[in-house]
Structure formats: structure tokens, C-alpha cells
Scaffold this motif. Structure first.
Motif, PDB file in Angstrom:
ATOM      1  N   THR A  43       0.821  -1.210   0.000  1.00 38.30           N
ATOM      2  CA  THR A  43       0.000   0.000   0.000  1.00 38.30           C
ATOM      3  C   THR A  43       0.856   1.262   0.000  1.00 38.30           C
ATOM      4  O   THR A  43       0.393   2.332  -0.399  1.00 38.30           O
ATOM      5  CB  THR A  43      -0.916   0.016   1.234  1.00 38.30           C
ATOM      6  OG1 THR A  43      -0.105  -0.126   2.419  1.00 38.30           O
ATOM      7  CG2 THR A  43      -1.935  -1.118   1.166  1.00 38.30           C
ATOM      8  N   HIS A  44       2.113   1.134   0.420  1.00 37.34           N
ATOM      9  CA  HIS A  44       3.034   2.272   0.429  1.00 37.34           C
ATOM     10  C   HIS A  44       3.903   2.318  -0.830  1.00 37.34           C
ATOM     11  O   HIS A  44       4.780   3.166  -0.933  1.00 37.34           O
ATOM     12  CB  HIS A  44       3.933   2.215   1.663  1.00 37.34           C
ATOM     13  CG  HIS A  44       3.182   2.317   2.956  1.00 37.34           C
ATOM     14  ND1 HIS A  44       2.549   3.469   3.372  1.00 37.34           N
ATOM     15  CD2 HIS A  44       2.931   1.388   3.913  1.00 37.34           C
ATOM     16  CE1 HIS A  44       1.954   3.261   4.529  1.00 37.34           C
ATOM     17  NE2 HIS A  44       2.168   2.004   4.887  1.00 37.34           N
ATOM     18  N   GLY A  45       3.644   1.412  -1.761  1.00 36.05           N
ATOM     19  CA  GLY A  45       4.368   1.441  -3.023  1.00 36.05           C
ATOM     20  C   GLY A  45       5.657   0.653  -3.059  1.00 36.05           C
ATOM     21  O   GLY A  45       6.382   0.706  -4.060  1.00 36.05           O
ATOM     22  N   TYR A  46       5.956  -0.110  -2.004  1.00 36.63           N
ATOM     23  CA  TYR A  46       7.184  -0.895  -1.988  1.00 36.63           C
ATOM     24  C   TYR A  46       6.986  -2.186  -2.793  1.00 36.63           C
ATOM     25  O   TYR A  46       5.924  -2.816  -2.735  1.00 36.63           O
ATOM     26  CB  TYR A  46       7.586  -1.241  -0.557  1.00 36.63           C
ATOM     27  CG  TYR A  46       7.966  -0.031   0.271  1.00 36.63           C
ATOM     28  CD1 TYR A  46       9.097   0.710  -0.046  1.00 36.63           C
ATOM     29  CD2 TYR A  46       7.192   0.350   1.361  1.00 36.63           C
ATOM     30  CE1 TYR A  46       9.445   1.825   0.714  1.00 36.63           C
ATOM     31  CE2 TYR A  46       7.534   1.464   2.124  1.00 36.63           C
ATOM     32  CZ  TYR A  46       8.661   2.202   1.782  1.00 36.63           C
ATOM     33  OH  TYR A  46       9.002   3.301   2.535  1.00 36.63           O
ATOM     34  N   ARG A  47       8.050  -2.592  -3.499  1.00 38.27           N
ATOM     35  CA  ARG A  47       7.989  -3.825  -4.282  1.00 38.27           C
ATOM     36  C   ARG A  47       7.968  -5.038  -3.364  1.00 38.27           C
ATOM     37  O   ARG A  47       8.692  -5.077  -2.369  1.00 38.27           O
ATOM     38  CB  ARG A  47       9.183  -3.911  -5.235  1.00 38.27           C
ATOM     39  CG  ARG A  47       9.141  -2.935  -6.399  1.00 38.27           C
ATOM     40  CD  ARG A  47      10.455  -3.006  -7.174  1.00 38.27           C
ATOM     41  NE  ARG A  47      10.398  -2.264  -8.420  1.00 38.27           N
ATOM     42  CZ  ARG A  47      10.617  -0.941  -8.505  1.00 38.27           C
ATOM     43  NH1 ARG A  47      10.886  -0.234  -7.416  1.00 38.27           N
ATOM     44  NH2 ARG A  47      10.558  -0.336  -9.689  1.00 38.27           N
ATOM     45  N   ARG A  48       7.181  -6.047  -3.768  1.00 33.57           N
ATOM     46  CA  ARG A  48       7.128  -7.304  -3.038  1.00 33.57           C
ATOM     47  C   ARG A  48       7.443  -8.435  -4.023  1.00 33.57           C
ATOM     48  O   ARG A  48       6.632  -8.777  -4.880  1.00 33.57           O
ATOM     49  CB  ARG A  48       5.744  -7.514  -2.408  1.00 33.57           C
ATOM     50  CG  ARG A  48       5.363  -6.444  -1.411  1.00 33.57           C
ATOM     51  CD  ARG A  48       4.195  -6.860  -0.530  1.00 33.57           C
ATOM     52  NE  ARG A  48       3.012  -7.230  -1.311  1.00 33.57           N
ATOM     53  CZ  ARG A  48       1.839  -7.573  -0.753  1.00 33.57           C
ATOM     54  NH1 ARG A  48       1.719  -7.605   0.575  1.00 33.57           N
ATOM     55  NH2 ARG A  48       0.795  -7.874  -1.509  1.00 33.57           N
ATOM     56  N   TYR A  49       8.653  -8.968  -3.899  1.00 30.39           N
ATOM     57  CA  TYR A  49       9.079 -10.045  -4.774  1.00 30.39           C
ATOM     58  C   TYR A  49       8.757 -11.403  -4.155  1.00 30.39           C
ATOM     59  O   TYR A  49       8.475 -11.511  -2.952  1.00 30.39           O
ATOM     60  CB  TYR A  49      10.576  -9.954  -5.052  1.00 30.39           C
ATOM     61  CG  TYR A  49      10.977  -8.742  -5.871  1.00 30.39           C
ATOM     62  CD1 TYR A  49      10.469  -8.547  -7.149  1.00 30.39           C
ATOM     63  CD2 TYR A  49      11.862  -7.798  -5.367  1.00 30.39           C
ATOM     64  CE1 TYR A  49      10.834  -7.451  -7.904  1.00 30.39           C
ATOM     65  CE2 TYR A  49      12.243  -6.690  -6.121  1.00 30.39           C
ATOM     66  CZ  TYR A  49      11.715  -6.521  -7.383  1.00 30.39           C
ATOM     67  OH  TYR A  49      12.080  -5.426  -8.129  1.00 30.39           O
TER      68      TYR A  49
END
Length: 241
Positions: A43-49
Motif C-alpha cells: 500500500t506504500h508502493g514498496y515492491r514485493r518479490y
């Protein structure tokens, strides 16, 4: 790579980067280039690999030594776009090029058997010869390439006293063919010129022995790297099945 407990099993850019000694920016760049599939965002725009992204990065980095950066990137983009057949075609083309390079090496070794200089005859001093256009066409190169080789000392054509045209004697044609084959093998002009100078002055083929041994070793290394890349690519494809 284990699960990252702090992110609920998701992997961060730094998690992928650390495994290979890369920067996190490099990982992001690979994603933007299509080498990695798109990542979900928090939700904060961080990538989740995921583990699949980790496998994709391993596959790409394993493909590069055998296929080169450009082809490796194209293979990964094709896989990530669902075009597996295109990825396989690109891999096949690399293997075909490796086979062609092996044939080229064999041709060089065959050509070396005829490299003994003719006594009393300097390159290009024979009564006949060929001009730059026909020689270039026969080699599949541009006349400008032959002129570049001449400036680098690879070929030494004489000049027709009337027309001023370059005339390539039998020995010049031989040197041009060998230069062409060695260039295809990845050797720089300076090294080829040195080898040809040594052959001319020493009257023997020994100076080329080390170059051919090195060439064999580099082809073997590429072949082995292709096997490693294929295994890593297969592992990534399994994550997409």
C-alpha cells in the motif's frame, strides 16, 4: 533463499540483491527491463518479490555468461511475456552460433596448415592478384574493413603502378582469410597483426598455437555456461508451470 519473516514471506529488492552481490537499483532496473516479471506493491508502493522473482534473477545471471547480456535479457522477456517458444528459439540460435564458432575454429586450424610462406616472395608481390572489391565480397565483408585491416598491418597489398589500385596477391588473400576467421573468434586487430607478423618473420606457425588453445578453452567455457544457464532457466520455468 529463505522466506523473509519480517515481510510475511515476501522478498524485498535487497533480499534478491544480496544473493548476487548486486545493488537494489540493479534489481529494480532488471524488473523495469522485463528481465524479472512485474512485482506486486504494498500500500506504500514498496515492491514485493517472490521466490519466482528470485528464480528469474538466478536464471538471467546464469544465462549471461553463455549467451551474452542481450540474448539473456531477450530470453527472460520472452518467458515473462508468456512466449516460451520465442525464448527457446533464442537459446537455439545461441547454440547454433556456438556450433558455427566451433566450425570457424576448425577452419582456422585447417587454414594454418597452408600458412607456410613461399620463400623469396613477399605478400602481394606476385604477377597477378585480386582487387579489394572481389576480395571483400568473397569474405562477406565491406571494402572499408579491408582498408582498416591494412592500416592495422593485417594485410599488405601492393599498389598497381598505373591505376594506384590495391592488388592482393595470394599471400595477402591468405592473410585476409585468416584475419577474418580470427576476428570471428573474438580476437582484436592488434593481436591478429602481431600473430601474422610473427608468422611472417619466424616462418612458422608456433605463435598461433597459444591463441588456438585459448580459443578452444573459451568455446568450452561457453558451452559449460550454456548448460548452467539452461538448468537455471528450467528451474524458473517450473515456477511458472
Amino acid at each position: 533463499m529463505g522466506r523473509n519473516l519480517q515481510t510475511g514471506g515476501w522478498l524485498r529488492p535487497v533480499d534478491l540483491a544480496r544473493e548476487h552481490g548486486l545493488s537494489t537499483q540493479a534489481v529494480r532496473n532488471y524488473e523495469e527491463a522485463g528481465i524479472l516479471p512485474p512485482a506486486d506493491r504494498t500500500t506504500h508502493g514498496y515492491r514485493r518479490y517472490t521466490a519466482a522473482h528470485a528464480a528469474a534473477l538466478r536464471a538471467f545471471l546464469a544465462l549471461v555468461p553463455g549467451h551474452g547480456h542481450g540474448t539473456a535479457a531477450a530470453v527472460m522477456r520472452a518467458v515473462n511475456e508468456g512466449a516460451a517458444q520465442e525464448a527457446f528459439r533464442l537459446v537455439d540460435e545461441s547454440h547454433a552460433q556456438l556450433l558455427e564458432d566451433r566450425r570457424t575454429l576448425h577452419a582456422v586450424e585447417e587454414a594454418l596448415r597452408d600458412l607456410e610462406p613461399v620463400r623469396g616472395e613477399e605478400p602481394g608481390s606476385g604477377p597477378g592478384g585480386t582487387f579489394i572489391g572481389p576480395l571483400a565480397r568473397g569474405l562477406g565483408i565491406r571494402p572499408a574493413t579491408l582498408r582498416t585491416w591494412e592500416r592495422a598491418g593485417l594485410v599488405r597489398p601492393r599498389r598497381d603502378p598505373v591505376t594506384g589500385y590495391r592488388v592482393y596477391g595470394e599471400a595477402d588473400v591468405r592473410d585476409a582469410r585468416l584475419a577474418h576467421q580470427l576476428r570471428r573468434g573474438g580476437y582484436p586487430l592488434e593481436r591478429i597483426a602481431l600473430l601474422l607478423d610473427q608468422v611472417r618473420s619466424a616462418g612458422g606457425l608456433e605463435p598461433l598455437g597459444a591463441a588456438l588453445t585459448d580459443w578452444h578453452a573459451r568455446l568450452a567455457a561457453r558451452a559449460r555456461a550454456m548448460l548452467t544457464g539452461a538448468a537455471a532457466l528450467d528451474a524458473y520455468l517450473r515456477t511458472r508451470d
